[in-house]
Design a protein around this motif. Structure first.
Motif, PDB file in Angstrom:
ATOM      1  N   GLY A  90       0.841  -1.193   0.000  1.00 21.70           N
ATOM      2  CA  GLY A  90       0.000   0.000   0.000  1.00 21.70           C
ATOM      3  C   GLY A  90       0.879   1.248   0.000  1.00 21.70           C
ATOM      4  O   GLY A  90       2.111   1.155  -0.088  1.00 21.70           O
ATOM      5  N   PRO A  91       0.302   2.437   0.126  1.00 23.97           N
ATOM      6  CA  PRO A  91       1.090   3.682   0.082  1.00 23.97           C
ATOM      7  C   PRO A  91       2.120   3.734   1.214  1.00 23.97           C
ATOM      8  O   PRO A  91       1.774   3.571   2.379  1.00 23.97           O
ATOM      9  CB  PRO A  91       0.031   4.779   0.262  1.00 23.97           C
ATOM     10  N   ASN A  92       3.386   3.959   0.867  1.00 23.60           N
ATOM     11  CA  ASN A  92       4.423   4.013   1.905  1.00 23.60           C
ATOM     12  C   ASN A  92       5.561   4.965   1.540  1.00 23.60           C
ATOM     13  O   ASN A  92       6.630   4.915   2.141  1.00 23.60           O
ATOM     14  CB  ASN A  92       4.988   2.612   2.187  1.00 23.60           C
ATOM     15  N   ARG A  93       5.343   5.838   0.542  1.00 26.93           N
ATOM     16  CA  ARG A  93       6.415   6.718   0.087  1.00 26.93           C
ATOM     17  C   ARG A  93       6.282   8.135   0.626  1.00 26.93           C
ATOM     18  O   ARG A  93       7.287   8.799   0.875  1.00 26.93           O
ATOM     19  CB  ARG A  93       6.458   6.769  -1.450  1.00 26.93           C
ATOM     20  N   ALA A  94       5.061   8.620   0.786  1.00 26.19           N
ATOM     21  CA  ALA A  94       4.838  10.015   1.219  1.00 26.19           C
ATOM     22  C   ALA A  94       4.878  10.082   2.743  1.00 26.19           C
ATOM     23  O   ALA A  94       3.888   9.790   3.418  1.00 26.19           O
ATOM     24  CB  ALA A  94       3.506  10.541   0.692  1.00 26.19           C
ATOM     25  N   GLY A  95       6.030  10.424   3.287  1.00 29.67           N
ATOM     26  CA  GLY A  95       6.161  10.511   4.729  1.00 29.67           C
ATOM     27  C   GLY A  95       6.376   9.151   5.360  1.00 29.67           C
ATOM     28  O   GLY A  95       6.285   8.111   4.692  1.00 29.67           O
ATOM     29  N   PRO A  96       6.644   9.112   6.673  1.00 27.11           N
ATOM     30  CA  PRO A  96       6.842   7.828   7.356  1.00 27.11           C
ATOM     31  C   PRO A  96       5.576   6.983   7.324  1.00 27.11           C
ATOM     32  O   PRO A  96       4.498   7.467   7.664  1.00 27.11           O
ATOM     33  CB  PRO A  96       7.213   8.244   8.788  1.00 27.11           C
ATOM     34  N   TRP A  97       5.733   5.721   6.861  1.00 26.23           N
ATOM     35  CA  TRP A  97       4.601   4.777   6.742  1.00 26.23           C
ATOM     36  C   TRP A  97       3.478   5.307   5.840  1.00 26.23           C
ATOM     37  O   TRP A  97       2.341   4.862   5.918  1.00 26.23           O
ATOM     38  CB  TRP A  97       4.035   4.418   8.112  1.00 26.23           C
ATOM     39  N   GLY A  98       3.800   6.282   5.000  1.00 26.74           N
ATOM     40  CA  GLY A  98       2.795   6.821   4.076  1.00 26.74           C
ATOM     41  C   GLY A  98       1.788   7.750   4.710  1.00 26.74           C
ATOM     42  O   GLY A  98       0.732   8.023   4.131  1.00 26.74           O
ATOM     43  N   LEU A  99       2.100   8.296   5.906  1.00 25.30           N
ATOM     44  CA  LEU A  99       1.123   9.105   6.640  1.00 25.30           C
ATOM     45  C   LEU A  99       0.815  10.433   5.962  1.00 25.30           C
ATOM     46  O   LEU A  99      -0.210  11.063   6.246  1.00 25.30           O
ATOM     47  CB  LEU A  99       1.627   9.362   8.065  1.00 25.30           C
ATOM     48  N   LEU A 100       1.691  10.889   5.068  1.00 29.38           N
ATOM     49  CA  LEU A 100       1.443  12.149   4.366  1.00 29.38           C
ATOM     50  C   LEU A 100       0.748  11.936   3.022  1.00 29.38           C
ATOM     51  O   LEU A 100       0.543  12.892   2.282  1.00 29.38           O
ATOM     52  CB  LEU A 100       2.766  12.903   4.158  1.00 29.38           C
ATOM     53  N   GLN A 101       0.377  10.699   2.712  1.00 31.79           N
ATOM     54  CA  GLN A 101      -0.284  10.415   1.442  1.00 31.79           C
ATOM     55  C   GLN A 101      -1.610  11.163   1.285  1.00 31.79           C
ATOM     56  O   GLN A 101      -1.880  11.718   0.216  1.00 31.79           O
ATOM     57  CB  GLN A 101      -0.516   8.911   1.300  1.00 31.79           C
TER      58      GLN A 101
END
Length: 340
Positions: free
Chosen positions: A42-53
């Motif tokens: 799943g999304p994991n690039r925007a911020g730590p663990w993808g929290l900024l997705q």
């Protein structure tokens, strides 16, 4: 009087912001859940663990190219998503989010509007919700969008009947249309789901249909209708439709928890001897946890079951759920008469 108005304004603003934040991060959670079910990250690039997705998605929607079909009805084209978003937020006004809090020796309820016909208010708002989708599909002047909006309107109207009948049994048992009174009667472990399991199941299925979630997402069926009723929308107009779906999920979970799972009550919570404000906070977190469980259930079902054909969807509503709901009302009436 002025203090009450200020308090109600602050509470309404808090609930609105909470709904928007929950809707924003529900998109991330849903993709994480989908990745979990499909054995991927799943999304994991925007911020730590993808929290900024969700923030990245919001920025993308704001700066995405804005277009409007040349032959669209411009006023209705803008009104559709705006109305859908407004109605999604209005439903939360009558939900009791917790017991009273105490500020300067003055008690204030954690409820924006404590009206004695709260259930009727919710169904009145839900019945208007179909207009936002219908207007959006029709004003786009696109055949796929129109077909999607027609599907959505017939689906929502059909399943509202069974949902209303499921709620009638709660009204018959409690003798009240006030959501606060219904929650008060479920104190401890006296939850309505134990008395109305069939009513709860009917309401849950109808909630999926009302929110246009899979397997009831025929109005947005991409294999048949490209994108459904919002095919011709982009930027934040599309964002309003997407946000409204997740806000409706959040509010649907709150309504189901309020009507069937005791609302903000939990067994033994009253005996802890907490101060009023701490008790109110813990009670709110209890309700929020129940809503979160329903949110996960919505996502679980979406990524597990395939969608129905449209004829199957309508057959389920008219030939199965409505007769079952009528039977449930009849049985409830008989039990009430016998127990008197």
């Amino acid at each position: 009087m002025l203090t009450t108005i200020i308090y109600k304004t602050i509470l309404a603003s808090f609930i609105l912001i909470l709904s928007l934040v929950v809707a924003m991060y529900s998109t991330l959670v849903e993709r994480k859940v989908a990745g979990w079910f499909q054995d991927r990250h799943g999304p994991n690039r925007a911020g730590p663990w993808g929290l900024l997705q969700p923030l990245a998605d919001g920025i993308k929607l704001f700066f995405k190219e804005e277009f409007m079909p040349q032959t669209a009805d411009k006023f209705l084209y803008i009104l559709g998503p705006s109305l859908t978003m407004l109605i999604a937020c209005l439903t939360s006004a009558v939900i009791p989010w917790g017991p009273d809090i105490v500020v300067a020796d003055q008690s204030y309820p954690l409820q924006v509007a404590d009206i004695n016909i709260g259930i009727l208010y919710i169904f009145a708002i839900l019945s208007i919700g179909v207009y936002g989708i219908m207007i959006g599909g029709w004003s786009s002047n696109n055949k796929y969008a129109l077909l999607g909006s027609v599907r959505a309107s017939s689906q929502m109207i059909s399943y509202e009947l069974a949902m209303s009948l499921a709620i009638i049994t709660i009204v018959m048992m409690t003798g009240s249309l006030s959501l606060r009174e219904i929650v008060a009667q479920q104190q401890g472990f006296n939850w309505n789901i134990f008395y109305q399991p069939l009513g709860f199941l009917i309401f849950l299925i109808c909630a999926f249909a009302e929110t246009n979630r899979a397997p009831f997402d025929l109005p947005e069926c991409e294999t048949e209708l490209v994108g459904g009723y919002h095919t011709e929308y982009s930027s934040m107009k599309l964002g309003f439709y997407l946000f409204a779906e997740y806000i409706n999920m959040f509010i649907s979970g709150a309504v189901m928890a309020t009507l069937f799972l005791g609302g903000y009550h939990f067994p033994g919570l009253d005996q802890l001897g907490l101060s009023p404000n701490v008790f109110a906070f813990v009670s709110f977190m209890v309700l929020f946890t129940k809503i979160t469980i329903f949110g996960f259930l919505f996502m679980w079902i979406r990524w597990t079951l395939p969608r129905f054909r449209y004829d199957q969807l309508m057959k389920l509503g008219w030939k199965s759920l409505i007769p079952l709901a009528i039977f449930n009302v009849l049985i409830t009436g008989i039990v009430i008469l016998i127990s008197r």
